[in-house]
Design a protein around this motif. Sequence first.
Motif, PDB file in Angstrom:
ATOM      1  N   SER A 120       0.845  -1.183   0.000  1.00 22.57           N
ATOM      2  CA  SER A 120       0.000   0.000   0.000  1.00 22.57           C
ATOM      3  C   SER A 120       0.884   1.237   0.000  1.00 22.57           C
ATOM      4  CB  SER A 120      -0.883  -0.026   1.241  1.00 22.57           C
ATOM      5  OG  SER A 120      -1.805   1.014   1.217  1.00 22.57           O
ATOM      6  N   GLN A 121       0.413   2.274  -0.682  1.00 22.06           N
ATOM      7  CA  GLN A 121       1.158   3.527  -0.729  1.00 22.06           C
ATOM      8  C   GLN A 121       0.170   4.682  -0.745  1.00 22.06           C
ATOM      9  OE1 GLN A 121       4.661   4.203  -0.785  1.00 22.06           O
ATOM     10  NE2 GLN A 121       3.740   6.177  -0.321  1.00 22.06           N
ATOM     11  N   THR A 122       0.438   5.672   0.076  1.00 19.92           N
ATOM     12  CA  THR A 122      -0.360   6.895   0.043  1.00 19.92           C
ATOM     13  C   THR A 122       0.312   7.859  -0.926  1.00 19.92           C
ATOM     14  OG1 THR A 122      -1.062   6.565   2.318  1.00 19.92           O
ATOM     15  CG2 THR A 122      -1.319   8.783   1.415  1.00 19.92           C
ATOM     16  N   ILE A 123      -0.474   8.355  -1.866  1.00 25.58           N
ATOM     17  CA  ILE A 123      -0.004   9.362  -2.819  1.00 25.58           C
ATOM     18  C   ILE A 123      -0.914  10.563  -2.618  1.00 25.58           C
ATOM     19  CG2 ILE A 123       0.492   9.919  -5.225  1.00 25.58           C
ATOM     20  CD1 ILE A 123       0.411   6.841  -5.782  1.00 25.58           C
ATOM     21  N   GLY A 124      -0.347  11.674  -2.129  1.00 24.70           N
ATOM     22  CA  GLY A 124      -1.199  12.794  -1.726  1.00 24.70           C
ATOM     23  C   GLY A 124      -2.055  12.324  -0.565  1.00 24.70           C
ATOM     24  N   THR A 125      -3.367  12.305  -0.759  1.00 27.92           N
ATOM     25  CA  THR A 125      -4.278  11.766   0.253  1.00 27.92           C
ATOM     26  C   THR A 125      -4.947  10.490  -0.242  1.00 27.92           C
ATOM     27  OG1 THR A 125      -6.105  13.134  -0.543  1.00 27.92           O
ATOM     28  CG2 THR A 125      -4.742  14.053   1.237  1.00 27.92           C
ATOM     29  N   THR A 126      -4.493   9.969  -1.366  1.00 29.13           N
ATOM     30  CA  THR A 126      -5.078   8.773  -1.969  1.00 29.13           C
ATOM     31  C   THR A 126      -4.308   7.530  -1.549  1.00 29.13           C
ATOM     32  OG1 THR A 126      -5.820  10.040  -3.889  1.00 29.13           O
ATOM     33  CG2 THR A 126      -5.671   7.656  -4.157  1.00 29.13           C
ATOM     34  N   GLU A 127      -5.022   6.531  -1.069  1.00 29.85           N
ATOM     35  CA  GLU A 127      -4.423   5.253  -0.695  1.00 29.85           C
ATOM     36  C   GLU A 127      -4.534   4.306  -1.887  1.00 29.85           C
ATOM     37  OE1 GLU A 127      -2.402   2.953   2.101  1.00 29.85           O
ATOM     38  OE2 GLU A 127      -3.108   4.999   2.371  1.00 29.85           O
ATOM     39  N   VAL A 128      -3.393   3.758  -2.317  1.00 33.37           N
ATOM     40  CA  VAL A 128      -3.355   2.765  -3.389  1.00 33.37           C
ATOM     41  C   VAL A 128      -2.899   1.454  -2.751  1.00 33.37           C
ATOM     42  CG1 VAL A 128      -2.339   2.103  -5.606  1.00 33.37           C
ATOM     43  CG2 VAL A 128      -2.763   4.533  -5.100  1.00 33.37           C
ATOM     44  N   THR A 129      -3.701   0.394  -2.904  1.00 37.74           N
ATOM     45  CA  THR A 129      -3.397  -0.893  -2.285  1.00 37.74           C
ATOM     46  C   THR A 129      -3.490  -1.995  -3.325  1.00 37.74           C
ATOM     47  OG1 THR A 129      -4.303  -0.114  -0.189  1.00 37.74           O
ATOM     48  CG2 THR A 129      -4.032  -2.497  -0.439  1.00 37.74           C
ATOM     49  N   LEU A 130      -2.498  -2.876  -3.338  1.00 37.33           N
ATOM     50  CA  LEU A 130      -2.506  -4.042  -4.224  1.00 37.33           C
ATOM     51  C   LEU A 130      -2.389  -5.302  -3.393  1.00 37.33           C
ATOM     52  CD1 LEU A 130      -0.414  -1.781  -5.862  1.00 37.33           C
ATOM     53  CD2 LEU A 130      -1.127  -3.394  -7.595  1.00 37.33           C
ATOM     54  N   THR A 131      -3.178  -6.316  -3.729  1.00 39.53           N
ATOM     55  CA  THR A 131      -3.105  -7.637  -3.111  1.00 39.53           C
ATOM     56  C   THR A 131      -2.884  -8.632  -4.234  1.00 39.53           C
ATOM     57  OG1 THR A 131      -4.596  -6.935  -1.362  1.00 39.53           O
ATOM     58  CG2 THR A 131      -4.309  -9.309  -1.659  1.00 39.53           C
ATOM     59  N   TYR A 132      -1.863  -9.489  -4.082  1.00 41.42           N
ATOM     60  CA  TYR A 132      -1.453 -10.341  -5.198  1.00 41.42           C
ATOM     61  C   TYR A 132      -0.769 -11.602  -4.701  1.00 41.42           C
ATOM     62  CZ  TYR A 132       3.196  -8.331  -4.335  1.00 41.42           C
ATOM     63  OH  TYR A 132       4.384  -7.941  -3.761  1.00 41.42           O
ATOM     64  N   GLY A 133      -0.664 -12.597  -5.572  1.00 46.15           N
ATOM     65  CA  GLY A 133       0.076 -13.813  -5.286  1.00 46.15           C
ATOM     66  C   GLY A 133       1.505 -13.682  -5.788  1.00 46.15           C
ATOM     67  N   ARG A 134       2.472 -14.292  -5.067  1.00 47.02           N
ATOM     68  CA  ARG A 134       3.901 -14.140  -5.360  1.00 47.02           C
ATOM     69  C   ARG A 134       4.514 -15.452  -5.841  1.00 47.02           C
ATOM     70  NH1 ARG A 134       7.477 -11.408  -1.160  1.00 47.02           N
ATOM     71  NH2 ARG A 134       8.638 -11.049  -3.059  1.00 47.02           N
ATOM     72  N   PRO A 135       4.395 -15.746  -7.134  1.00 47.06           N
ATOM     73  CA  PRO A 135       5.033 -16.959  -7.645  1.00 47.06           C
ATOM     74  C   PRO A 135       6.562 -16.817  -7.631  1.00 47.06           C
ATOM     75  CG  PRO A 135       4.192 -15.641  -9.456  1.00 47.06           C
ATOM     76  CD  PRO A 135       3.726 -14.981  -8.184  1.00 47.06           C
TER      77      PRO A 135
END
Length: 181
Positions: A44-59
């Motif tokens: 997850s990363q906050t850019i400005g006031t926007t939260e960007v979140t990624l959930t993924y599998g790690r092969p």
Amino acid sequence: MNIFKQLLGTGLTALLVVALFSTTAEAQERGSDEARVSPNATVSQTIGTTEVTLTYGRPSVNDRTIFDGLVPFGQVWRTGANESTAITFSSDVMIEGETVEAGTYSLYSVPGEDEWTIIINSKLSWGTQYDQSADVLRVNVEPEMGREVEQFMIYFENVSENSAECVLHWDTTKVPFTIEV
């Protein structure tokens, strides 16, 4: 025993039951209580006031040829393992200059030797149940050579008040794309 009776009367019991069923549903959804060969990760990363979140599998690489091998060039890839990679924006963003509304989407890609297509898709699904008609955005970016990493990873670089590069990195291939707010 009096504490238990008090909890029953407060509605906390309903909350506990919902939490129990949610946990059970999640375990069933992923199919097993066993550890995954390609474990899930969240970044997850906050850019400005926007939260960007990624959930993924790690092969893992596991001594395999990854791009133009396990993951063919020119074909849609789920950009990870297991379920489709989920990307969530708490408010509207721009990806490579194109607007995407706040919400949760699938992140797919089409790998290529000299160019990758990053796909934001409105359908969340298991694996490769990709539906092109649900594409919200397609942008082309250039891959780069990077240090070798065994497990696929997604991370952020060059974070500023209003932008960041989201990086897909596996084996020696890095694929950055810009998210702006």
